[in-house]
Design an enzyme around this catalytic site. Structure first.
Site, PDB file in Angstrom:
ATOM      1  N   GLU A 100       0.841  -1.200   0.000  1.00 43.61           N
ATOM      2  CA  GLU A 100       0.000   0.000   0.000  1.00 43.61           C
ATOM      3  C   GLU A 100       0.872   1.245   0.000  1.00 43.61           C
ATOM      4  O   GLU A 100       1.993   1.236   0.533  1.00 43.61           O
ATOM      5  CB  GLU A 100      -0.915  -0.052   1.237  1.00 43.61           C
ATOM      6  N   ASP A 101       0.371   2.293  -0.597  1.00 50.06           N
ATOM      7  CA  ASP A 101       1.144   3.538  -0.659  1.00 50.06           C
ATOM      8  C   ASP A 101       1.289   4.170   0.714  1.00 50.06           C
ATOM      9  O   ASP A 101       2.386   4.538   1.124  1.00 50.06           O
ATOM     10  CB  ASP A 101       0.535   4.530  -1.663  1.00 50.06           C
ATOM     11  N   ASP A 104      -2.797   5.508   6.786  1.00 54.32           N
ATOM     12  CA  ASP A 104      -3.272   6.774   7.341  1.00 54.32           C
ATOM     13  C   ASP A 104      -4.169   6.465   8.546  1.00 54.32           C
ATOM     14  O   ASP A 104      -3.657   6.149   9.623  1.00 54.32           O
ATOM     15  CB  ASP A 104      -3.985   7.532   6.211  1.00 54.32           C
ATOM     16  N   PHE A 153      -0.603  16.181   3.884  1.00 53.58           N
ATOM     17  CA  PHE A 153      -1.208  15.510   2.737  1.00 53.58           C
ATOM     18  C   PHE A 153      -0.180  15.487   1.616  1.00 53.58           C
ATOM     19  O   PHE A 153       0.319  16.521   1.194  1.00 53.58           O
ATOM     20  CB  PHE A 153      -2.498  16.194   2.283  1.00 53.58           C
ATOM     21  N   ARG A 166      -0.584  11.468  -9.548  1.00 56.31           N
ATOM     22  CA  ARG A 166      -0.039  10.143  -9.247  1.00 56.31           C
ATOM     23  C   ARG A 166       1.293   9.905  -9.953  1.00 56.31           C
ATOM     24  O   ARG A 166       2.111   9.115  -9.499  1.00 56.31           O
ATOM     25  CB  ARG A 166      -1.020   9.044  -9.673  1.00 56.31           C
TER      26      ARG A 166
HETATM   27  P1  IMP Z   1      -6.629   4.904   5.421  1.00 53.30           P
HETATM   28  O1  IMP Z   1      -7.706   3.934   5.139  1.00 53.30           O
HETATM   29  O2  IMP Z   1      -7.126   6.162   6.090  1.00 53.30           O
HETATM   30  O3  IMP Z   1      -5.428   4.332   6.122  1.00 53.30           O
HETATM   31  O4  IMP Z   1      -6.173   5.503   4.063  1.00 53.30           O
HETATM   32  C1  IMP Z   1      -5.502   4.885   3.140  1.00 53.30           C
HETATM   33  C2  IMP Z   1      -5.718   5.580   1.820  1.00 53.30           C
HETATM   34  O5  IMP Z   1      -6.003   6.991   1.961  1.00 53.30           O
HETATM   35  C3  IMP Z   1      -4.440   5.524   1.049  1.00 53.30           C
HETATM   36  O6  IMP Z   1      -4.416   4.381   0.261  1.00 53.30           O
HETATM   37  C4  IMP Z   1      -4.529   6.752   0.203  1.00 53.30           C
HETATM   38  O7  IMP Z   1      -5.247   6.464  -0.975  1.00 53.30           O
HETATM   39  C5  IMP Z   1      -5.339   7.731   0.987  1.00 53.30           C
HETATM   40  N1  IMP Z   1      -4.481   8.716   1.630  1.00 53.30           N
HETATM   41  C6  IMP Z   1      -4.242   8.874   2.936  1.00 53.30           C
HETATM   42  N2  IMP Z   1      -3.401   9.879   3.174  1.00 53.30           N
HETATM   43  C7  IMP Z   1      -3.078  10.370   1.957  1.00 53.30           C
HETATM   44  C8  IMP Z   1      -2.202  11.422   1.521  1.00 53.30           C
HETATM   45  O8  IMP Z   1      -1.523  12.134   2.299  1.00 53.30           O
HETATM   46  N3  IMP Z   1      -2.140  11.618   0.187  1.00 53.30           N
HETATM   47  C9  IMP Z   1      -2.826  10.866  -0.711  1.00 53.30           C
HETATM   48  N4  IMP Z   1      -3.636   9.876  -0.352  1.00 53.30           N
HETATM   49  C10 IMP Z   1      -3.762   9.637   0.977  1.00 53.30           C
HETATM   50 MG    MG Z   2      -4.942   4.461  -1.931  1.00 57.14          MG
END
Ligand code: IMP
Ligand code: MG
Length: 180
Positions: A100-101, A104, A153, A166
Site C-alpha cells: 500500500e502507498d 493513514d 497531505f 499520481r
Molecule cells: P486509510 O484507510 O485512512 O489508512 O487511508 C488509506 C488511503 O487513503 C491511502 O491508500 C490513500 O489512498 C489515501 N491517503 C491517505 N493519506 C493520503 C495522503 O496524504 N495523500 C494521498 N492519499 C492519501
Molecule cells: Mg490508496
C-alpha cells in the site's frame, strides 16, 4: 525545501525513495526465506511502489490487485470502506504481502486484513511506503514502513489529490492553499 517543476514542495526525492525501497526489498527477501510470495497491490496508489518494490525483492513472486473505495474525493473520506475489485486468485496457504502507498487512519488496511485472513493465508504481512501514525483510527501497524511522516497531505509516486498527481516521480506536499 526543494520544489519540483510545478512549484510543489518535495518531501522525498526519487533517489531517497529508490534507496529506501531497495532496503525494504532486501528485508522482505530475508524474511521470505526462499518461499513463494504473493504481492497484493491496493489500487491505484500502490502501483508505482509495487512495481519498484517487487523488483527489489528476490523471491518467486506473483502479483494480485484489489481496489477499495472509501466514499469521498479530495483529502477527506467518510470512513466506510468497500471492496470494488477482489483478488483474482485464492490466497489460502500462501505467503501474502499487502502493498500500500500510505497507512493513514488504518481503515483500509484493517478492512482488507480482516477480509484476507478469512482465506487463511500462511502468512500475511503489510508493506507501506509511508505511515502517518498520528492519524490512526484503527489499531494496525505495517511490517515494513518506508518513511514515517507527520500529518501532511502528500501526492506523487502513486498518491493522488482527486486522482491527479499520481505520476509525479517525487513525493510532494499538497499544501491546503495550493491554487489547484
Ligand atoms: P486509510 O484507510 O485512512 O489508512 O487511508 C488509506 C488511503 O487513503 C491511502 O491508500 C490513500 O489512498 C489515501 N491517503 C491517505 N493519506 C493520503 C495522503 O496524504 N495523500 C494521498 N492519499 C492519501
Ligand atoms: Mg490508496
Amino acid at each position: 525545501m526543494a520544489t519540483n517543476y510545478r512549484g510543489l514542495e518535495i518531501l522525498y526525492t526519487r533517489q531517497q525513495i529508490a534507496e529506501r525501497v531497495a532496503e525494504m526489498g532486501a528485508q522482505i527477501t530475508r524474511d521470505i526465506n526462499g518461499e513463494k510470495l504473493v504481492m497484493v497491490g491496493i489500487l491505484k496508489g500502490a502501483a508505482p511502489f509495487l512495481a519498484d518494490l517487487s523488483r527489489a525483492v528476490q523471491a518467486d513472486a506473483t502479483f494480485d490487485f484489489v481496489a477499495t473505495s472509501s466514499y469521498g474525493q479530495g483529502q477527506r473520506s467518510s470512513g466506510a470502506v468497500k471492496l470494488v475489485k477482489d483478488l483474482d486468485e485464492s490466497i489460502e496457504g500462501k505467503n501474502v504481502l499487502m502493498v500500500e502507498d500510505i497507512l493513514d487512519t488504518g481503515l483500509t488496511l484493517s478492512y482488507l486484513r480482516k477480509l484476507f485472513l478469512q482465506q487463511k493465508p500462511k502468512t500475511l504481512r503489510i508493506a507501506v511506503l509511508l505511515d502517518k501514525p498520528s492519524r490512526r483510527l484503527e489499531k494496525i501497524e505495517a511490517d515494513y514502513v518506508g518513511f514515517s511522516i507527520p500529518n501532511l497531505f502528500v501526492i506523487g509516486y502513486g498518491m493522488d489529490y482527486a486522482e491527479r498527481y499520481r505520476n509525479l516521480p517525487d513525493i510532494c506536499i499538497m499544501s491546503p492553499d495550493h491554487p489547484e
